[in-house]
Design a protein around this motif. Structure first.
Motif, short mmCIF file in Angstrom:
data_model
loop_
_atom_site.label_atom_id
_atom_site.label_comp_id
_atom_site.label_asym_id
_atom_site.label_seq_id
_atom_site.Cartn_x
_atom_site.Cartn_y
_atom_site.Cartn_z
N SER A 126 0.82 -1.22 0.00
CA SER A 126 0.00 0.00 0.00
C SER A 126 0.86 1.27 0.00
O SER A 126 0.39 2.31 -0.46
N LYS A 185 1.49 5.60 -12.22
CA LYS A 185 0.26 5.59 -11.41
C LYS A 185 0.11 4.20 -10.81
O LYS A 185 0.03 3.20 -11.52
N CYS A 186 0.08 4.15 -9.47
CA CYS A 186 0.01 2.85 -8.78
C CYS A 186 -1.27 2.73 -7.97
O CYS A 186 -1.66 3.68 -7.28
N GLU A 187 -1.90 1.58 -8.06
CA GLU A 187 -3.11 1.30 -7.28
C GLU A 187 -2.94 -0.01 -6.54
O GLU A 187 -2.17 -0.87 -6.98
N LEU A 188 -3.68 -0.15 -5.44
CA LEU A 188 -3.55 -1.39 -4.67
C LEU A 188 -4.30 -2.52 -5.35
O LEU A 188 -5.42 -2.34 -5.85
N SER A 192 1.25 -3.65 -5.45
CA SER A 192 0.90 -2.36 -6.00
C SER A 192 0.91 -2.52 -7.52
O SER A 192 1.88 -3.01 -8.08
N TYR A 205 3.90 9.74 -15.91
CA TYR A 205 4.25 9.40 -14.53
C TYR A 205 3.76 8.00 -14.19
O TYR A 205 2.97 7.42 -14.94
N LEU A 218 3.11 2.12 -1.85
CA LEU A 218 3.42 2.58 -3.21
C LEU A 218 2.22 3.19 -3.92
O LEU A 218 2.34 3.72 -5.02
N THR A 219 1.03 3.11 -3.29
CA THR A 219 -0.19 3.61 -3.93
C THR A 219 -0.11 5.12 -4.21
O THR A 219 0.21 5.90 -3.31
N THR A 220 -0.41 5.49 -5.44
CA THR A 220 -0.37 6.91 -5.83
C THR A 220 -1.56 7.66 -5.24
O THR A 220 -2.69 7.16 -5.29
N TYR A 255 2.79 13.20 -8.30
CA TYR A 255 1.97 12.85 -7.13
C TYR A 255 2.77 12.02 -6.12
O TYR A 255 3.58 11.18 -6.51
N TYR A 274 4.07 20.09 -8.22
CA TYR A 274 3.29 20.27 -9.45
C TYR A 274 2.70 18.92 -9.86
O TYR A 274 3.26 17.88 -9.57
N ALA A 275 1.54 18.97 -10.53
CA ALA A 275 0.94 17.73 -11.08
C ALA A 275 1.66 17.44 -12.40
O ALA A 275 1.98 18.38 -13.14
N PRO A 276 1.98 16.21 -12.72
CA PRO A 276 1.55 14.98 -12.05
C PRO A 276 2.62 14.33 -11.16
O PRO A 276 2.70 13.12 -11.14
N GLU A 298 -0.44 12.85 -18.02
CA GLU A 298 -1.25 13.97 -17.51
C GLU A 298 -0.50 15.27 -17.78
O GLU A 298 0.70 15.37 -17.48
N TYR A 299 -1.19 16.25 -18.27
CA TYR A 299 -0.59 17.56 -18.62
C TYR A 299 0.67 17.38 -19.48
O TYR A 299 1.67 18.08 -19.29
#
Lengths: 172, 164
Positions: free
Chosen positions: A57, B151-154, B137, B149, A59-61, A72, A68-70, B144-145
């Motif tokens: 967890s 992007k990581c989700e569980l 993960s 990058y 590592l969750t973005t 995150y 600045y975005a992105p 984006e923009y």
């Protein structure tokens, strides 16, 4: 006559004593054997499943980009940002508020099924040398629970950021 | 008279020996019964252990894993592996799935990725199978923009093994 009977009964008594001794010995060995066979494994309070969850967890973005975005932050970085009271440039919220939302969402996704009855997450900064303890986040569902859990340590700021998670399982 | 007494002693001894042999035979049978009753469970447990080891190995392998990250799976790589027949017998398991922890579980295809939750990497169509889950993960490249990058989700890596 009586004397003769007494000397005759002595070997008989010895045999009875020997027989009883053998019975007792077999009984003790049987009890030990059954005890070993039927012994249940003691559940460990440090759960590999929870430890695995904490590692993954981190590592969750999240939705919080400090600069600045992105760019995150992930949950691990966001804990550090929250300790420093930073503000997210992407959402104009405090990093601690986003940390709370993000961790709650991740915990609800992982531990909301029938198998689980609750959880308790505590994140704190601990420095043993200066004896400093600063609470960063505390999320609890259905009160305190004393189930299985795990801890993760992140070395930072001369001490440790300690992430402690306890999960309660349903009885059924 | 003496001969009769000796015969009695011999009889006594033989009965005692017979009783002892019977006792040890019964105890042995009892022990064997206990040991073999758990044999099936032990075989299933061994399969489970093997599946967990494979899950841990997969999460760190170059086919699945992210660069320099533990418990991290690159879903861009995994979707490319999906359904490849060369990998069917490669890991010696019943099935491998990667799933996002969301309310929905739409199966991913090359067309629907990344707006989906479940990637069935391999499936050997075993009927009696059990999953070993491992939290991971799930990371992919996102845009984006104008910037790329990670992007990581569980999610979970599910390695299925055959129940015996």
């Amino acid at each position: 006559m009586i004397r003769k009977n007494l000397t005759k009964s002595k070997p008989g008594q010895e045999e009875i004593v020997g027989f009883v001794l053998i019975i007792v010995l077999v009984f003790v060995v049987g009890v030990i054997f059954l005890g070993i066979m039927l012994r249940k494994p003691v559940p460990s309070s440090n759960s590999p499943e929870i430890e695995n969850f904490l590692e993954a967890s981190m590592l969750t973005t999240t939705d919080c980009a400090i600069n600045y975005a992105p760019a995150y932050d992930n949950l691990g970085d966001l804990i550090k940002s929250c300790y420093e009271d930073k503000v997210c440039a992407s959402t104009n919220e405090s990093s601690c508020s986003v940390l709370n939302k993000s961790f709650s969402s991740v915990l609800n996704k992982a531990f909301s099924g029938e198998r689980y009855s609750g959880y308790n997450l505590e994140i704190a900064y601990v420095n043993n040398e200066t004896e400093t303890v600063k609470e960063i986040l505390n999320i609890s569902r259905q009160g305190n629970c004393s189930g299985v859990g795990a801890m993760k340590f992140i070395n930072a700021y001369g001490g440790d950021l300690q992430v402690r998670l306890e999960v309660c399982y349903s009885e059924s | 008279m003496v001969g009769k007494k000796s015969q009695l002693r011999i009889k006594q001894m033989s009965f005692m020996l017979l009783a002892a042999v019977l006792f040890f035979v019964l105890a042995g049978m009892f022990f064997l019964m206990f040991s073999y009753s758990n044999l099936k469970n032990k075989a299933t447990d061994l399969n489970k252990q093997q599946a967990l080891t494979i899950a841990l190995r997969l999460a760190g392998s170059s086919e699945f894993g992210c660069v320099d990250q533990a418990y991290c799976i690159d879903t861009d790589k995994v979707i490319a592996l999906k359904g490849r027949s060369a990998y069917l017998d490669f890991w010696d398991v019943s099935a491998i799935e990667v799933i996002k922890l969301e309310n929905r579980s739409r199966e991913c295809t090359l067309a629907s990725y990344p707006d989906c939750e479940l990637i069935k990497v391999i499936d050997n169509n075993d009927t009696n199978k059990i999953a070993v889950p491992l939290y991971v993960s799930l990371c992919r490249k996102a845009l984006e923009y104008g910037n790329v990058y990670d992007k990581c989700e569980l999610g979970q890596l599910l390695v299925y093994y055959k129940r015996i």
